[in-house]
Design a protein around this motif. Structure first.
Motif, PDB file in Angstrom:
ATOM      1  N   GLY A 126      69.797  29.257 101.529  1.00  0.00           N
ATOM      2  CA  GLY A 126      70.998  29.922 102.023  1.00  0.00           C
ATOM      3  C   GLY A 126      70.895  30.374 103.462  1.00  0.00           C
ATOM      4  N   PHE A 226      75.811  26.086 100.026  1.00  0.00           N
ATOM      5  CA  PHE A 226      75.239  26.477  98.732  1.00  0.00           C
ATOM      6  C   PHE A 226      75.901  25.655  97.632  1.00  0.00           C
ATOM      7  CE2 PHE A 226      78.700  29.171 100.064  1.00  0.00           C
ATOM      8  CZ  PHE A 226      79.540  29.250  98.962  1.00  0.00           C
ATOM      9  N   SER A 229      79.167  28.494  92.976  1.00  0.00           N
ATOM     10  CA  SER A 229      78.923  29.390  91.849  1.00  0.00           C
ATOM     11  C   SER A 229      79.849  30.588  91.994  1.00  0.00           C
ATOM     12  CB  SER A 229      77.464  29.844  91.831  1.00  0.00           C
ATOM     13  OG  SER A 229      77.291  30.962  90.996  1.00  0.00           O
ATOM     14  N   LYS A 231      79.392  33.301  90.646  1.00  0.00           N
ATOM     15  CA  LYS A 231      78.498  34.463  90.683  1.00  0.00           C
ATOM     16  C   LYS A 231      78.004  34.747  92.093  1.00  0.00           C
ATOM     17  CE  LYS A 231      74.203  36.204  88.630  1.00  0.00           C
ATOM     18  NZ  LYS A 231      73.094  35.920  87.686  1.00  0.00           N
ATOM     19  N   HIS A 232      77.746  33.691  92.875  1.00  0.00           N
ATOM     20  CA  HIS A 232      77.086  33.871  94.162  1.00  0.00           C
ATOM     21  C   HIS A 232      77.975  33.641  95.378  1.00  0.00           C
ATOM     22  CE1 HIS A 232      73.450  32.823  91.564  1.00  0.00           C
ATOM     23  NE2 HIS A 232      73.324  34.095  91.872  1.00  0.00           N
ATOM     24  N   TYR A 233      79.236  33.227  95.155  1.00  0.00           N
ATOM     25  CA  TYR A 233      80.113  32.927  96.295  1.00  0.00           C
ATOM     26  C   TYR A 233      80.208  34.114  97.251  1.00  0.00           C
ATOM     27  CZ  TYR A 233      84.164  31.348  98.963  1.00  0.00           C
ATOM     28  OH  TYR A 233      85.002  30.958  99.990  1.00  0.00           O
ATOM     29  N   SER A 235      78.237  36.636  97.846  1.00  0.00           N
ATOM     30  CA  SER A 235      77.035  36.964  98.623  1.00  0.00           C
ATOM     31  C   SER A 235      76.851  36.006  99.795  1.00  0.00           C
ATOM     32  CB  SER A 235      75.798  36.946  97.721  1.00  0.00           C
ATOM     33  OG  SER A 235      75.562  35.646  97.200  1.00  0.00           O
ATOM     34  N   TYR A 236      77.203  34.740  99.598  1.00  0.00           N
ATOM     35  CA  TYR A 236      77.078  33.786 100.701  1.00  0.00           C
ATOM     36  C   TYR A 236      78.121  34.060 101.778  1.00  0.00           C
ATOM     37  CZ  TYR A 236      73.694  30.947  98.152  1.00  0.00           C
ATOM     38  OH  TYR A 236      72.553  30.509  97.510  1.00  0.00           O
TER      39      TYR A 236
END
Length: 281
Positions: A126, A226, A229, A231-233, A235-236
């Motif tokens: 990332g 990335f 996801s 869940k992680h969109y 944070s990126y």
């Protein structure tokens, strides 16, 4: 001089297969001059070879067999033949145009795959990276109520309909545009538009119905990539946003998100490579 030739001799002398001659006989395009009633052997007169050349010529210029049959079986005059050849020329020119469109679509997809492979090389851990992107012509549709978590398929279909009207195709590459700003979380993001790339200089006939041609500006972009996801969109996105803010990078105020499939099987779970990129000014 020998005047009658067996089907094998006729095939060999005229560079055509025995199977083709039998088929032509069956559908009435080119029948033997004589068939032995005792053994069923076919024999062709040497004068027939001239007409076989006509059939081969018409077949070579992509004339359908039913049209060849009509020409051969009717009293086709030179005037009729000239008119037909003009029609067939138009057919060939359209086929050439379609093939050229297919070639451009193939080349565009190859460029997109090269870009995808480049993004894949950058996505490890990332990390923020910079990438220069050439100007791209896009077709986009406004999407006032779509978030990163909503399925965009119906909007993509709108783009596909416009492209397919003109003999083009939407491919596996589509992107999203939205404002770069501090969001409480990514559920507050609403896309301005969804787009797909098209060949430079192309025209579309349905601009205005919330659909328009535009360009993605060329330049250096600050990016993060990335595997998609829910869940992680967030944070990126936050990592990219804070990097831009903390480094004082001037931008055009837009995020350009692109999603690219990692697999092509409809029976498997969807997997997409996502890149968020922001143009430096």
């Amino acid at each position: 001089m020998k005047q009658y030739y067996s089907i094998g001799e006729t095939a060999r002398l005229n560079n055509i297969s025995i199977q083709t001659l039998r088929y032509y006989d069956k559908i009435g395009i080119f029948k033997p001059s004589y068939t032995d009633p005792d053994n069923g052997y076919r024999y062709y007169h040497v004068k027939q070879f001239f007409y076989l050349d006509i059939i081969k010529y018409l077949k070579y210029i992509r004339t359908p067999l039913e049209d060849i049959n009509r020409i051969i079986s009717s009293k086709c005059t030179p005037e009729h033949m000239q008119s037909f050849l003009e029609e067939q020329e138009s057919v060939i020119e359209q086929e050439m145009e379609n093939l050229e469109r297919a070639r451009r679509l193939l080349q565009r997809r190859k460029r997109q795959l090269n870009e995808q492979l480049e993004i894949c090389d950058k996505k490890e851990e990332g990390l923020i990276y910079f990438r220069h992107i050439e100007e791209q012509t896009i077709l986009k549709v406004g999407t006032p109520q779509v978030t990163p978590y909503d399925p965009p398929d119906l909007y993509v279909r709108k783009l596909a309909d416009v492209l397919e009207e003109r003999g083009d195709m939407v491919d596996n590459y589509y992107g999203f545009i939205y404002d770069l700003k501090s969001y409480k979380d990514s559920h507050d993001i609403y896309f301005d538009s969804i787009y797909t790339t098209i060949c430079k200089g192309e025209k579309v006939s349905r601009e205005g119905e919330n659909i328009k041609l535009d360009t993605l500006p060329p330049g250096e972009y600050v990016c993060i990539a990335f595997d998609w996801s829910t869940k992680h969109y967030d944070s990126y996105y936050q990592k990219l946003y804070h990097y831009i803010e903390s480094h004082g990078i001037q931008t055009d105020g837009k995020v350009y998100q692109v999603s690219l499939p990692i697999n092509y099987s409809s029976s498997r779970e969807e997997q997409f490579l996502t890149e968020l990129k922001v143009l430096k000014k």
